[in-house]
Design a protein around this motif. Structure first.
Motif, PDB file in Angstrom:
ATOM      1  N   ILE A  17      39.020  -5.223  32.170  1.00  0.00           N
ATOM      2  CA  ILE A  17      38.619  -4.285  31.271  1.00  0.00           C
ATOM      3  C   ILE A  17      38.466  -3.065  32.895  1.00  0.00           C
ATOM      4  CG2 ILE A  17      37.022  -3.129  29.755  1.00  0.00           C
ATOM      5  CD1 ILE A  17      36.224  -5.418  28.405  1.00  0.00           C
ATOM      6  N   VAL A  18      39.539  -2.190  32.411  1.00  0.00           N
ATOM      7  CA  VAL A  18      38.502  -0.891  33.308  1.00  0.00           C
ATOM      8  C   VAL A  18      37.952   0.053  32.582  1.00  0.00           C
ATOM      9  CG1 VAL A  18      39.388   0.853  35.162  1.00  0.00           C
ATOM     10  CG2 VAL A  18      40.467  -1.686  35.341  1.00  0.00           C
ATOM     11  N   THR A  19      37.037   0.865  32.781  1.00  0.00           N
ATOM     12  CA  THR A  19      36.578   2.051  32.011  1.00  0.00           C
ATOM     13  C   THR A  19      37.387   3.219  32.677  1.00  0.00           C
ATOM     14  OG1 THR A  19      34.316   1.538  32.961  1.00  0.00           O
ATOM     15  CG2 THR A  19      34.530  -0.049  31.248  1.00  0.00           C
ATOM     16  N   GLY A  20      36.784   3.994  32.087  1.00  0.00           N
ATOM     17  CA  GLY A  20      37.098   5.348  32.591  1.00  0.00           C
ATOM     18  C   GLY A  20      37.985   5.536  33.784  1.00  0.00           C
ATOM     19  N   ALA A  21      39.252   5.018  33.039  1.00  0.00           N
ATOM     20  CA  ALA A  21      40.975   4.281  33.033  1.00  0.00           C
ATOM     21  C   ALA A  21      41.378   5.511  32.464  1.00  0.00           C
ATOM     22  CB  ALA A  21      41.416   3.170  32.979  1.00  0.00           C
ATOM     23  N   GLY A  22      41.617   6.708  32.769  1.00  0.00           N
ATOM     24  CA  GLY A  22      42.494   7.924  32.077  1.00  0.00           C
ATOM     25  C   GLY A  22      43.267   8.220  32.875  1.00  0.00           C
ATOM     26  N   GLN A  23      42.125   8.751  33.823  1.00  0.00           N
ATOM     27  CA  GLN A  23      42.430   9.206  35.610  1.00  0.00           C
ATOM     28  C   GLN A  23      41.190   8.635  35.875  1.00  0.00           C
ATOM     29  OE1 GLN A  23      41.269  13.684  34.590  1.00  0.00           O
ATOM     30  NE2 GLN A  23      39.286  12.735  34.176  1.00  0.00           N
ATOM     31  N   GLY A  24      42.030   9.552  37.418  1.00  0.00           N
ATOM     32  CA  GLY A  24      41.665   8.942  39.256  1.00  0.00           C
ATOM     33  C   GLY A  24      41.569   7.612  39.624  1.00  0.00           C
ATOM     34  N   MET A  25      39.959   6.836  40.137  1.00  0.00           N
ATOM     35  CA  MET A  25      39.873   5.631  40.477  1.00  0.00           C
ATOM     36  C   MET A  25      40.427   5.161  39.086  1.00  0.00           C
ATOM     37  SD  MET A  25      36.771   5.895  43.051  1.00  0.00           S
ATOM     38  CE  MET A  25      36.195   6.365  41.775  1.00  0.00           C
ATOM     39  N   GLY A  26      40.048   5.138  38.363  1.00  0.00           N
ATOM     40  CA  GLY A  26      40.432   4.186  36.946  1.00  0.00           C
ATOM     41  C   GLY A  26      41.541   3.602  37.126  1.00  0.00           C
ATOM     42  N   TRP A 222      39.816  13.157  53.108  1.00  0.00           N
ATOM     43  CA  TRP A 222      39.730  12.597  51.705  1.00  0.00           C
ATOM     44  C   TRP A 222      40.473  11.656  51.477  1.00  0.00           C
ATOM     45  CZ3 TRP A 222      35.922  14.655  48.399  1.00  0.00           C
ATOM     46  CH2 TRP A 222      35.180  16.437  49.037  1.00  0.00           C
ATOM     47  N   GLY A 223      39.160  10.813  50.847  1.00  0.00           N
ATOM     48  CA  GLY A 223      40.536   9.545  49.805  1.00  0.00           C
ATOM     49  C   GLY A 223      40.635   9.880  48.837  1.00  0.00           C
ATOM     50  N   GLU A 224      41.691   9.136  48.533  1.00  0.00           N
ATOM     51  CA  GLU A 224      42.004   8.604  47.318  1.00  0.00           C
ATOM     52  C   GLU A 224      42.251   7.854  46.459  1.00  0.00           C
ATOM     53  OE1 GLU A 224      44.432  11.628  46.727  1.00  0.00           O
ATOM     54  OE2 GLU A 224      44.417  12.826  49.070  1.00  0.00           O
ATOM     55  N   PRO A 225      42.413   8.450  45.525  1.00  0.00           N
ATOM     56  CA  PRO A 225      42.333   7.330  43.830  1.00  0.00           C
ATOM     57  C   PRO A 225      42.913   5.279  44.156  1.00  0.00           C
ATOM     58  CG  PRO A 225      42.891   9.135  43.076  1.00  0.00           C
ATOM     59  CD  PRO A 225      43.233   9.559  44.051  1.00  0.00           C
ATOM     60  N   ASP A 226      44.491   5.887  45.032  1.00  0.00           N
ATOM     61  CA  ASP A 226      44.720   4.740  45.595  1.00  0.00           C
ATOM     62  C   ASP A 226      44.376   4.271  46.728  1.00  0.00           C
ATOM     63  OD1 ASP A 226      47.005   4.986  43.416  1.00  0.00           O
ATOM     64  OD2 ASP A 226      48.282   5.562  44.903  1.00  0.00           O
ATOM     65  N   ASP A 227      43.457   4.639  47.170  1.00  0.00           N
ATOM     66  CA  ASP A 227      42.437   3.523  48.119  1.00  0.00           C
ATOM     67  C   ASP A 227      41.606   2.343  47.985  1.00  0.00           C
ATOM     68  OD1 ASP A 227      43.551   4.688  50.761  1.00  0.00           O
ATOM     69  OD2 ASP A 227      42.368   7.125  49.795  1.00  0.00           O
ATOM     70  N   MET A 228      41.459   2.537  46.512  1.00  0.00           N
ATOM     71  CA  MET A 228      40.521   1.941  45.826  1.00  0.00           C
ATOM     72  C   MET A 228      41.602   0.569  45.475  1.00  0.00           C
ATOM     73  SD  MET A 228      37.215   2.870  45.510  1.00  0.00           S
ATOM     74  CE  MET A 228      36.840   2.606  43.811  1.00  0.00           C
ATOM     75  N   LYS A 229      42.816   0.692  45.700  1.00  0.00           N
ATOM     76  CA  LYS A 229      43.531  -0.328  44.968  1.00  0.00           C
ATOM     77  C   LYS A 229      43.198  -1.960  45.350  1.00  0.00           C
ATOM     78  CE  LYS A 229      47.345   2.757  42.871  1.00  0.00           C
ATOM     79  NZ  LYS A 229      48.674   1.982  42.255  1.00  0.00           N
ATOM     80  N   GLY A 230      43.574  -2.139  46.752  1.00  0.00           N
ATOM     81  CA  GLY A 230      42.676  -2.877  47.658  1.00  0.00           C
ATOM     82  C   GLY A 230      41.476  -3.967  47.824  1.00  0.00           C
ATOM     83  N   ALA A 231      40.491  -2.987  46.809  1.00  0.00           N
ATOM     84  CA  ALA A 231      38.745  -3.360  47.424  1.00  0.00           C
ATOM     85  C   ALA A 231      39.361  -3.997  45.535  1.00  0.00           C
ATOM     86  CB  ALA A 231      38.414  -2.656  46.749  1.00  0.00           C
ATOM     87  N   VAL A 232      39.820  -3.589  44.833  1.00  0.00           N
ATOM     88  CA  VAL A 232      39.749  -4.156  43.491  1.00  0.00           C
ATOM     89  C   VAL A 232      40.265  -5.302  43.526  1.00  0.00           C
ATOM     90  CG1 VAL A 232      41.692  -2.875  42.286  1.00  0.00           C
ATOM     91  CG2 VAL A 232      38.897  -3.209  41.014  1.00  0.00           C
ATOM     92  N   ILE A 233      42.000  -5.704  44.174  1.00  0.00           N
ATOM     93  CA  ILE A 233      42.638  -6.550  43.782  1.00  0.00           C
ATOM     94  C   ILE A 233      41.315  -7.589  44.092  1.00  0.00           C
ATOM     95  CG2 ILE A 233      45.016  -7.830  44.856  1.00  0.00           C
ATOM     96  CD1 ILE A 233      44.679  -6.338  41.822  1.00  0.00           C
ATOM     97  N   PHE A 234      41.268  -7.356  45.597  1.00  0.00           N
ATOM     98  CA  PHE A 234      40.083  -8.736  46.419  1.00  0.00           C
ATOM     99  C   PHE A 234      39.656  -9.651  45.675  1.00  0.00           C
ATOM    100  CE2 PHE A 234      36.818  -9.382  49.215  1.00  0.00           C
ATOM    101  CZ  PHE A 234      36.793 -10.408  50.113  1.00  0.00           C
ATOM    102  N   LEU A 235      38.530  -8.255  45.124  1.00  0.00           N
ATOM    103  CA  LEU A 235      37.393  -8.414  44.371  1.00  0.00           C
ATOM    104  C   LEU A 235      37.661  -9.212  42.735  1.00  0.00           C
ATOM    105  CD1 LEU A 235      34.763  -5.828  45.717  1.00  0.00           C
ATOM    106  CD2 LEU A 235      34.664  -7.952  45.562  1.00  0.00           C
ATOM    107  N   ALA A 236      38.320  -9.252  42.573  1.00  0.00           N
ATOM    108  CA  ALA A 236      38.706  -9.668  41.111  1.00  0.00           C
ATOM    109  C   ALA A 236      39.485 -10.593  41.432  1.00  0.00           C
ATOM    110  CB  ALA A 236      39.646  -8.913  40.081  1.00  0.00           C
ATOM    111  N   SER A 237      39.944 -11.716  42.513  1.00  0.00           N
ATOM    112  CA  SER A 237      41.018 -12.759  42.903  1.00  0.00           C
ATOM    113  C   SER A 237      40.081 -13.265  43.212  1.00  0.00           C
ATOM    114  CB  SER A 237      42.302 -12.074  43.753  1.00  0.00           C
ATOM    115  OG  SER A 237      41.765 -11.692  44.673  1.00  0.00           O
TER     116      SER A 237
END
Length: 257
Positions: A17-26, A222-237
């Motif tokens: 589940i990802v909340t707030g997933a319609g745009q941006g970081m989600g 500035w950071g971009e939403p895609d900069d969150m991808k690596g961290a979330v995969i690491f913490l989810a895996s």
């Protein structure tokens, strides 16, 4: 990198589940989880979450849209039940990303907006984590990833409600980890830095604030939403199986200056 190492990041067959997933970081984090093999329920407040699902998953199989206003407790419970029905009662990953921002000087901050920010940015995080935790504890495994903020560490200006909520998210992450890590559920948080999303429209291009922000950032952007991808995969895996109770800053080095 050998095949075994790659497999540590594989989320094939996982349900998230990802909340707030319609745009941006989600949106970016949902896209990353799908790319790693997960099926993802994207929860959003508006119809844009439906279009997001179509765009990131044209097959309609890996990205499932769900509508809810997470400031309303009854809608949190309702949408969680809907997701569980769609997932056959299974859940492996929760990303508590939904958040809102309101800006006023503290002496003028409306109590109604204080309540609104706390409802979405902290209360919804707690309720979703509790609901997901029950499912995960029953099977003895799961990953909960809360989205904190630089304001979990810093004060911030004109954002007392946001800072209070995000400080609470960091503390809640530690508290849940203390009680659940030994029972198979890892609870961590990601603290994004200055990311170019709608929450920061008041800062992007601001002639006073933006130069000061960029001057402090070692990454000088500035950071971009895609900069969150690596961290979330690491913490989810499985790569983070021995990581719990951590608030991981993804901030371009802001906190180290």
């Amino acid at each position: 990198m050998d095949q075994i190492t790659y497999q540590m990041f594989d989320l094939t067959g996982k349900k998230a589940i990802v909340t707030g997933a319609g745009q941006g970081m989600g949106r970016s984090m949902a896209e990353a989880l799908i790319g790693a093999g997960a099926t993802v329920a994207l929860i959003g407040r508006g119809q844009n979450v439906v279009e997001t699902c179509r765009e990131i998953d044209p097959t309609g199989k890996a990205a499932l849209p769900f509508l809810a206003d997470l400031s309303q407790r009854d809608q949190i419970h309702r949408v969680f039940d809907e997701v569980m029905d769609a997932f056959g009662g299974e859940l492996d990953i929760l990303v508590n990303n939904a958040g809102i921002q309101r800006r006023h000087m503290p002496e003028d901050f409306p109590i109604e907006e204080w309540d609104e920010v706390l409802a979405v940015n902290l209360n919804a995080v707690w309720i979703m984590a509790q609901l997901a935790g029950r499912v995960m504890l029953a099977k003895g495994s799961g990953k909960i990833i809360n989205i904190a903020s630089l304001n979990s560490f810093l004060g911030g200006t004109t954002v007392p409600a946001y800072t209070a909520a995000k400080s609470g998210v960091a503390g809640l992450t530690r508290a849940l980890s203390d009680d659940w890590a030994g029972r198979g559920v890892n609870v961590n948080a990601i603290a994004p830095g200055y990311i170019a999303t709608s929450l920061n429209t008041a800062l992007i291009g601001n002639p006073d604030r933006e130069p000061k922000i960029l001057a402090r950032l070692p990454k000088k952007r500035w950071g971009e939403p895609d900069d969150m991808k690596g961290a979330v995969i690491f913490l989810a895996s499985a790569a983070s199986d021995y990581v719990t109770g951590v608030t991981l800053a993804v901030d371009g080095g802001y906190l180290c200056t």
